[in-house]
Design a protein around this motif. Structure first.
Motif, short mmCIF file in Angstrom:
data_model
loop_
_atom_site.label_atom_id
_atom_site.label_comp_id
_atom_site.label_asym_id
_atom_site.label_seq_id
_atom_site.Cartn_x
_atom_site.Cartn_y
_atom_site.Cartn_z
N HIS A 162 -5.08 -7.28 0.49
CA HIS A 162 -4.83 -7.16 1.94
C HIS A 162 -3.38 -7.48 2.26
O HIS A 162 -2.81 -8.43 1.71
CB HIS A 162 -5.76 -8.06 2.75
CG HIS A 162 -5.89 -7.63 4.18
ND1 HIS A 162 -4.95 -7.91 5.12
CD2 HIS A 162 -6.85 -6.91 4.80
CE1 HIS A 162 -5.31 -7.40 6.28
NE2 HIS A 162 -6.47 -6.78 6.11
N ALA A 188 -11.75 -0.49 -3.10
CA ALA A 188 -11.61 -0.93 -1.72
C ALA A 188 -12.84 -1.71 -1.30
O ALA A 188 -13.92 -1.53 -1.88
CB ALA A 188 -11.41 0.27 -0.80
N ALA A 244 -14.79 -3.49 2.44
CA ALA A 244 -14.85 -3.79 3.87
C ALA A 244 -15.77 -4.99 4.03
O ALA A 244 -16.85 -5.04 3.44
CB ALA A 244 -15.40 -2.60 4.65
N ILE A 297 -10.57 -4.97 5.85
CA ILE A 297 -10.66 -3.83 4.95
C ILE A 297 -9.43 -3.91 4.06
O ILE A 297 -8.32 -4.12 4.56
CB ILE A 297 -10.68 -2.47 5.66
CG1 ILE A 297 -12.02 -2.26 6.36
CG2 ILE A 297 -10.45 -1.34 4.68
CD1 ILE A 297 -12.22 -0.87 6.89
N THR A 346 -7.63 -2.05 0.44
CA THR A 346 -7.70 -1.04 -0.61
C THR A 346 -6.55 -1.24 -1.58
O THR A 346 -5.56 -1.88 -1.25
CB THR A 346 -7.61 0.40 -0.05
OG1 THR A 346 -6.25 0.70 0.23
CG2 THR A 346 -8.46 0.59 1.17
N ASN A 397 -10.63 3.87 3.36
CA ASN A 397 -10.88 3.22 4.65
C ASN A 397 -11.92 3.98 5.46
O ASN A 397 -12.86 3.38 5.99
CB ASN A 397 -9.58 3.08 5.44
CG ASN A 397 -8.71 1.98 4.92
OD1 ASN A 397 -9.18 1.03 4.32
ND2 ASN A 397 -7.41 2.09 5.15
N SER A 398 -11.75 5.28 5.61
CA SER A 398 -12.70 6.07 6.39
C SER A 398 -14.11 6.00 5.78
O SER A 398 -15.10 5.88 6.51
CB SER A 398 -12.25 7.53 6.49
OG SER A 398 -11.05 7.63 7.21
N LEU A 423 -15.49 2.51 6.63
CA LEU A 423 -15.78 2.36 8.05
C LEU A 423 -17.09 3.06 8.41
O LEU A 423 -17.93 2.51 9.14
CB LEU A 423 -14.63 2.90 8.89
CG LEU A 423 -13.37 2.04 8.87
CD1 LEU A 423 -12.18 2.84 9.37
CD2 LEU A 423 -13.57 0.78 9.70
N THR A 427 -6.89 -3.43 14.96
CA THR A 427 -5.73 -3.10 14.15
C THR A 427 -4.51 -3.67 14.86
O THR A 427 -4.55 -3.93 16.07
CB THR A 427 -5.53 -1.58 13.98
OG1 THR A 427 -5.35 -0.97 15.26
CG2 THR A 427 -6.69 -0.95 13.24
N SER A 486 -7.47 6.40 9.86
CA SER A 486 -8.75 6.22 9.17
C SER A 486 -9.87 5.96 10.17
O SER A 486 -10.99 6.45 10.00
CB SER A 486 -8.67 5.05 8.19
OG SER A 486 -7.77 5.33 7.16
#
Length: 158
Positions: free
Chosen positions: A24, A48, A50, A71, A73, A80-81, A84, A103, A111
């Motif tokens: 991160h 990745a 989450a 999140i 990666t 990310n997408s 999520l 964010t 994303s």
């Protein structure tokens, strides 16, 4: 070189925290979590994670809302997408009605938009919560404006 296809995998708390610690950009692992999901490639390498937990903002902690608190990666595309979307599906399967995340204002949110999330509020920069009675570690991201996003789904008040 083409990358391996990613797929969603369960991740235990310790592994998620270790991954966040390693990858991160500006936060340490979050203190708690309800669940974590990961994205692994075809060789089984975790690329990745989450982490989803109770909302940090007390007014959002209504028992029906969760927050994606981290999140991280290793730079792999589209993770990310993928995470999520998986986080929202898992939260709904557990009976939650709302999933949010924040964010920093400087982050684009591609994303989130790619996963169908909506920007629902802008939060101004603030000093943070550091006091003598409750010292807080400076992660150099206080006084940064933030954007509040919500997963697609029923219209609920912010």
């Amino acid at each position: 070189m083409s990358e391996n296809r990613l797929h969603v995998v369960p991740v235990r708390s310790r592994a998620a925290k270790d991954f966040v610690r390693a990858w991160h950009r500006h936060h340490p692992p979050s203190a708690g979590q309800v669940f974590a999901v990961g994205a692994a490639d075809d060789t089984g390498v975790l690329r990745a994670v989450a982490v989803v937990g109770r909302p940090v903002a007390r007014h959002l902690d209504d028992g029906a809302t969760l927050e994606v608190t981290r999140i991280a990666t290793d730079g792999v595309r589209n993770a990310n997408s993928l995470l999520l979307g998986a986080s929202w599906r898992a939260a709904k399967a557990l009976g939650y009605r709302r999933l949010v995340t924040y964010t920093q204002e400087s982050e684009g949110g591609a994303s989130l938009r790619g996963a169908g999330w909506r920007l629902i509020a802008r939060r101004p920069a603030r000093r943070g919560w550091h006091t003598a009675a409750r010292p807080r570690t400076d992660h150099r991201n206080d006084q940064v404006a933030r954007l509040l996003w919500q997963a697609p789904g029923p219209e609920l008040p912010e």
